[in-house]
Structures are given as structure tokens and as C-alpha cells.
Design a protein around this motif. Sequence first.
Motif, PDB file in Angstrom:
ATOM      1  N   ASN A  75     102.154  62.677  66.607  1.00  0.00           N
ATOM      2  CA  ASN A  75     103.242  62.460  67.339  1.00  0.00           C
ATOM      3  C   ASN A  75     102.861  62.123  68.616  1.00  0.00           C
ATOM      4  OD1 ASN A  75     105.294  63.234  65.545  1.00  0.00           O
ATOM      5  ND2 ASN A  75     105.151  65.400  65.826  1.00  0.00           N
ATOM      6  N   ALA A  76     101.947  62.677  69.345  1.00  0.00           N
ATOM      7  CA  ALA A  76     101.316  62.464  70.583  1.00  0.00           C
ATOM      8  C   ALA A  76     100.765  60.942  70.792  1.00  0.00           C
ATOM      9  CB  ALA A  76     100.318  63.518  71.086  1.00  0.00           C
ATOM     10  N   SER A  77     100.382  60.388  69.594  1.00  0.00           N
ATOM     11  CA  SER A  77      99.809  59.085  69.889  1.00  0.00           C
ATOM     12  C   SER A  77     100.475  58.025  69.089  1.00  0.00           C
ATOM     13  CB  SER A  77      98.260  59.146  69.699  1.00  0.00           C
ATOM     14  OG  SER A  77      98.184  59.535  68.170  1.00  0.00           O
ATOM     15  N   SER A  78     101.700  58.224  68.831  1.00  0.00           N
ATOM     16  CA  SER A  78     102.259  56.972  67.977  1.00  0.00           C
ATOM     17  C   SER A  78     103.495  56.770  68.222  1.00  0.00           C
ATOM     18  CB  SER A  78     102.030  57.536  66.457  1.00  0.00           C
ATOM     19  OG  SER A  78     103.086  58.715  66.264  1.00  0.00           O
ATOM     20  N   ILE A  79     104.257  55.525  67.809  1.00  0.00           N
ATOM     21  CA  ILE A  79     105.756  55.366  67.906  1.00  0.00           C
ATOM     22  C   ILE A  79     106.167  55.508  66.472  1.00  0.00           C
ATOM     23  CG2 ILE A  79     107.317  53.305  68.456  1.00  0.00           C
ATOM     24  CD1 ILE A  79     105.517  52.558  70.477  1.00  0.00           C
ATOM     25  N   GLY A  80     107.218  56.268  66.338  1.00  0.00           N
ATOM     26  CA  GLY A  80     107.989  56.184  65.097  1.00  0.00           C
ATOM     27  C   GLY A  80     109.143  55.390  64.827  1.00  0.00           C
ATOM     28  N   ILE A  81     108.963  54.657  63.839  1.00  0.00           N
ATOM     29  CA  ILE A  81     110.320  53.743  63.365  1.00  0.00           C
ATOM     30  C   ILE A  81     110.705  54.235  62.073  1.00  0.00           C
ATOM     31  CG2 ILE A  81     110.949  51.546  62.834  1.00  0.00           C
ATOM     32  CD1 ILE A  81     108.649  50.341  64.401  1.00  0.00           C
ATOM     33  N   GLU A  82     111.964  54.833  62.030  1.00  0.00           N
ATOM     34  CA  GLU A  82     112.646  55.112  60.831  1.00  0.00           C
ATOM     35  C   GLU A  82     113.653  53.835  60.497  1.00  0.00           C
ATOM     36  OE1 GLU A  82     112.827  57.804  58.788  1.00  0.00           O
ATOM     37  OE2 GLU A  82     112.096  59.441  60.106  1.00  0.00           O
ATOM     38  N   MET A  83     113.857  53.638  59.160  1.00  0.00           N
ATOM     39  CA  MET A  83     114.507  52.714  58.658  1.00  0.00           C
ATOM     40  C   MET A  83     115.693  53.363  57.753  1.00  0.00           C
ATOM     41  SD  MET A  83     111.519  50.034  57.858  1.00  0.00           S
ATOM     42  CE  MET A  83     110.269  51.098  57.599  1.00  0.00           C
ATOM     43  N   VAL A  84     116.951  53.000  57.860  1.00  0.00           N
ATOM     44  CA  VAL A  84     117.799  53.571  56.782  1.00  0.00           C
ATOM     45  C   VAL A  84     117.729  53.023  55.544  1.00  0.00           C
ATOM     46  CG1 VAL A  84     120.247  53.682  56.444  1.00  0.00           C
ATOM     47  CG2 VAL A  84     119.600  53.756  58.780  1.00  0.00           C
ATOM     48  N   HIS A  85     117.163  53.827  54.545  1.00  0.00           N
ATOM     49  CA  HIS A  85     116.854  53.462  53.274  1.00  0.00           C
ATOM     50  C   HIS A  85     116.964  54.787  52.561  1.00  0.00           C
ATOM     51  CE1 HIS A  85     114.522  51.995  50.041  1.00  0.00           C
ATOM     52  NE2 HIS A  85     114.744  50.918  50.101  1.00  0.00           N
ATOM     53  N   ARG A  86     117.326  54.584  51.329  1.00  0.00           N
ATOM     54  CA  ARG A  86     117.551  55.868  50.569  1.00  0.00           C
ATOM     55  C   ARG A  86     116.178  56.034  49.724  1.00  0.00           C
ATOM     56  NH1 ARG A  86     122.127  55.248  46.016  1.00  0.00           N
ATOM     57  NH2 ARG A  86     121.301  57.545  45.715  1.00  0.00           N
ATOM     58  N   GLY A  87     115.204  55.167  49.356  1.00  0.00           N
ATOM     59  CA  GLY A  87     114.083  55.485  48.940  1.00  0.00           C
ATOM     60  C   GLY A  87     114.144  55.281  47.491  1.00  0.00           C
ATOM     61  N   PHE A  88     114.625  56.393  46.783  1.00  0.00           N
ATOM     62  CA  PHE A  88     114.618  56.170  45.445  1.00  0.00           C
ATOM     63  C   PHE A  88     115.818  57.041  44.798  1.00  0.00           C
ATOM     64  CE2 PHE A  88     112.085  59.816  46.651  1.00  0.00           C
ATOM     65  CZ  PHE A  88     112.380  60.958  45.823  1.00  0.00           C
ATOM     66  N   THR A  89     115.979  56.782  43.715  1.00  0.00           N
ATOM     67  CA  THR A  89     117.177  57.731  42.864  1.00  0.00           C
ATOM     68  C   THR A  89     116.242  58.378  41.672  1.00  0.00           C
ATOM     69  OG1 THR A  89     117.597  55.823  41.598  1.00  0.00           O
ATOM     70  CG2 THR A  89     119.158  56.303  43.430  1.00  0.00           C
ATOM     71  N   VAL A  90     116.776  59.114  40.948  1.00  0.00           N
ATOM     72  CA  VAL A  90     116.244  59.918  39.971  1.00  0.00           C
ATOM     73  C   VAL A  90     117.100  59.394  38.718  1.00  0.00           C
ATOM     74  CG1 VAL A  90     115.680  62.054  38.786  1.00  0.00           C
ATOM     75  CG2 VAL A  90     115.252  61.441  41.265  1.00  0.00           C
ATOM     76  N   ASN A  91     116.379  58.981  37.549  1.00  0.00           N
ATOM     77  CA  ASN A  91     117.086  58.548  36.449  1.00  0.00           C
ATOM     78  C   ASN A  91     117.511  60.064  35.680  1.00  0.00           C
ATOM     79  OD1 ASN A  91     114.716  59.125  34.963  1.00  0.00           O
ATOM     80  ND2 ASN A  91     114.602  56.818  34.776  1.00  0.00           N
ATOM     81  N   SER A  92     118.179  59.586  34.442  1.00  0.00           N
ATOM     82  CA  SER A  92     118.498  60.787  33.456  1.00  0.00           C
ATOM     83  C   SER A  92     117.083  61.219  32.870  1.00  0.00           C
ATOM     84  CB  SER A  92     119.240  60.137  32.165  1.00  0.00           C
ATOM     85  OG  SER A  92     118.685  59.012  31.573  1.00  0.00           O
ATOM     86  N   GLN A  93     115.825  60.668  32.871  1.00  0.00           N
ATOM     87  CA  GLN A  93     114.614  61.245  32.341  1.00  0.00           C
ATOM     88  C   GLN A  93     113.864  61.806  33.532  1.00  0.00           C
ATOM     89  OE1 GLN A  93     115.520  57.678  31.431  1.00  0.00           O
ATOM     90  NE2 GLN A  93     116.494  58.510  29.643  1.00  0.00           N
ATOM     91  N   GLY A  94     114.422  62.024  34.629  1.00  0.00           N
ATOM     92  CA  GLY A  94     113.777  62.644  35.584  1.00  0.00           C
ATOM     93  C   GLY A  94     112.938  61.904  36.461  1.00  0.00           C
ATOM     94  N   HIS A  95     112.755  60.551  36.217  1.00  0.00           N
ATOM     95  CA  HIS A  95     111.701  59.492  36.803  1.00  0.00           C
ATOM     96  C   HIS A  95     112.347  59.015  38.061  1.00  0.00           C
ATOM     97  CE1 HIS A  95     110.178  59.364  32.377  1.00  0.00           C
ATOM     98  NE2 HIS A  95     109.623  60.444  33.004  1.00  0.00           N
TER      99      HIS A  95
END
Length: 265
Positions: free
Chosen positions: A102-122
Motif C-alpha cells: 500500500n505504501a509503495s504502489s498505486i492501486g487501480i480497480e476495474m469494475v468487473h465481475r471476475g467469474f460466475t459459478v456454474n451448476s457443477q460448482g466450477h
Amino acid sequence: MKFRGYIWLFLLLLTGCSGLKFDDSYQSVSQDSRVRFIVLHYTASPLPRSLEVLTQGKVSSHYLIAEHTIANQAPTIYRLVDENKRAWHAGDSQWQGRTWLNASSIGIEMVHRGFTVNSQGHKVWLPWSEPQIDALIVLLTDIMQRHGLSAGSIVGHSDIAPQRKLDPGPLFPWHRLAKAGLIHWPEPQLVAKYQETFTAQRPSVAWFQTQLAQIGYAVPQHAKLDQATRNVLAAFQMKYRPQRFDGEPDAETAALLLALNEIGP
């Protein structure tokens, strides 16, 4: 007299005026930016919730890039924390020997869901918007120029915290950042050459741990293929070989590591 001194000090603190005179006409050549890294994240939440969490919660980032929603318009980039201040985005982290980034970086967040989970739990990983990545590249280029950062300075949350984080995920287009000259990328011909060698004789676990540490990962150095080492291998693979990130120390991963380390930091 002592009481008067306390009153004078209190008034100075209250008014924010010290009475001191500063001369800024001389500047030392021995200085550089405190920023050493840029860390990329996804929010896993839609824009309204992301803004709420990053402005009202216990976590924060310097920038938030919205998803692309309107044709022919670039996504909005929200500046949430001044670059001269610390944002709380990295948590327990380490890269190239530095900890708590945190002390030595710039953080960039992007609006994105990442992933979903299917019926098999994957996990089913979701693609990224090209306009959102275009906006990110412009922002990264600007930050790197202003802070004098090299191509080895951009990392994912999964790089600096591989035991607990997956963002920005295996579908994040790191190769586009490489084409823009923002990160290093292994030379394909060199990778093919080394892979042939390593297919005949795979390096030891200790070799993999040394190579990963040379890039910057916090990885055990005990020559054992434990879960912590597998997690770091998976983080590396997710970035440079996203089609398979199983944490296995195979010949292709070895070739990617060696080709990348030959480029340097």
C-alpha cells in the motif's frame, strides 16, 4: 511564560500557520517517486456497489475504471485517492522483496465481475471489455511516465498475494499490455527452445522456486512442492499461460520463467 508558550503553539496548530518561510528555488537531483508499483484489481461488483465500497468502506484505490456501457464513449475513470496518498488496496502483499505494498504502489480497480459459478460448482471466468482495457492502457502509460516506472512495475493482485487472491484473473489480457510496451513478455521463439530442453529433463522444484523469486514472487525456498508453491506457480501461469494454470511445474512453465528472467526487471 510556559503557559503562554502552550497557547502560542495551540494557536499555530489551530490556524495551520507556522510562521516559517520556505524557499523552493533549490531542488535536489537525488530524488524520485515513492511509487514503485501499480497493482491491478477487479471489483467483483457493479459500479454503484464498487463506488460505495471504495469510498465509504475500509478499502480504497487510487482509480476505478468503469465498464464500457455506451458506444463510442470511453469508460469513466474515477480518481478516488490522490496519488501522493496511500490507498488501502493491496493488503498483506509482497513483490521483489517489498512488503505491504500500500505504501509503495498505486492501486487501480476495474469494475468487473471476475467469474460466475456454474451448476457443477466450477468458476466460469468472464471476458473483459476492450474499451475498458484501452482506457487502462492510457492511464497506465500516463502514470508510468510521471513516476518514471519501468515495465516490471505493473502487477496483478494475484502476483503480490498469490495465497489469497485471483484478480485480475486468467482472462485479463496481459498480452495487450505487453504489446503496448507496459510489461515484459517472454519471447515465443525462446520459450519454444527452452521448452524442448526442459521436456527432456524438467528442472527441480528448487529451480522453479528460485526463478519465481527472481521475478518478484514471494515463494518458499525449501525445494518442496507444497500448496504455497503451487499457488505461486498458478499465479504465474494465470498471467503468462492462462489456458492452464494448475500449479504444476511443467516444461512450458519452466521455459516461460527462464525466458522472462532473461529480460530482466
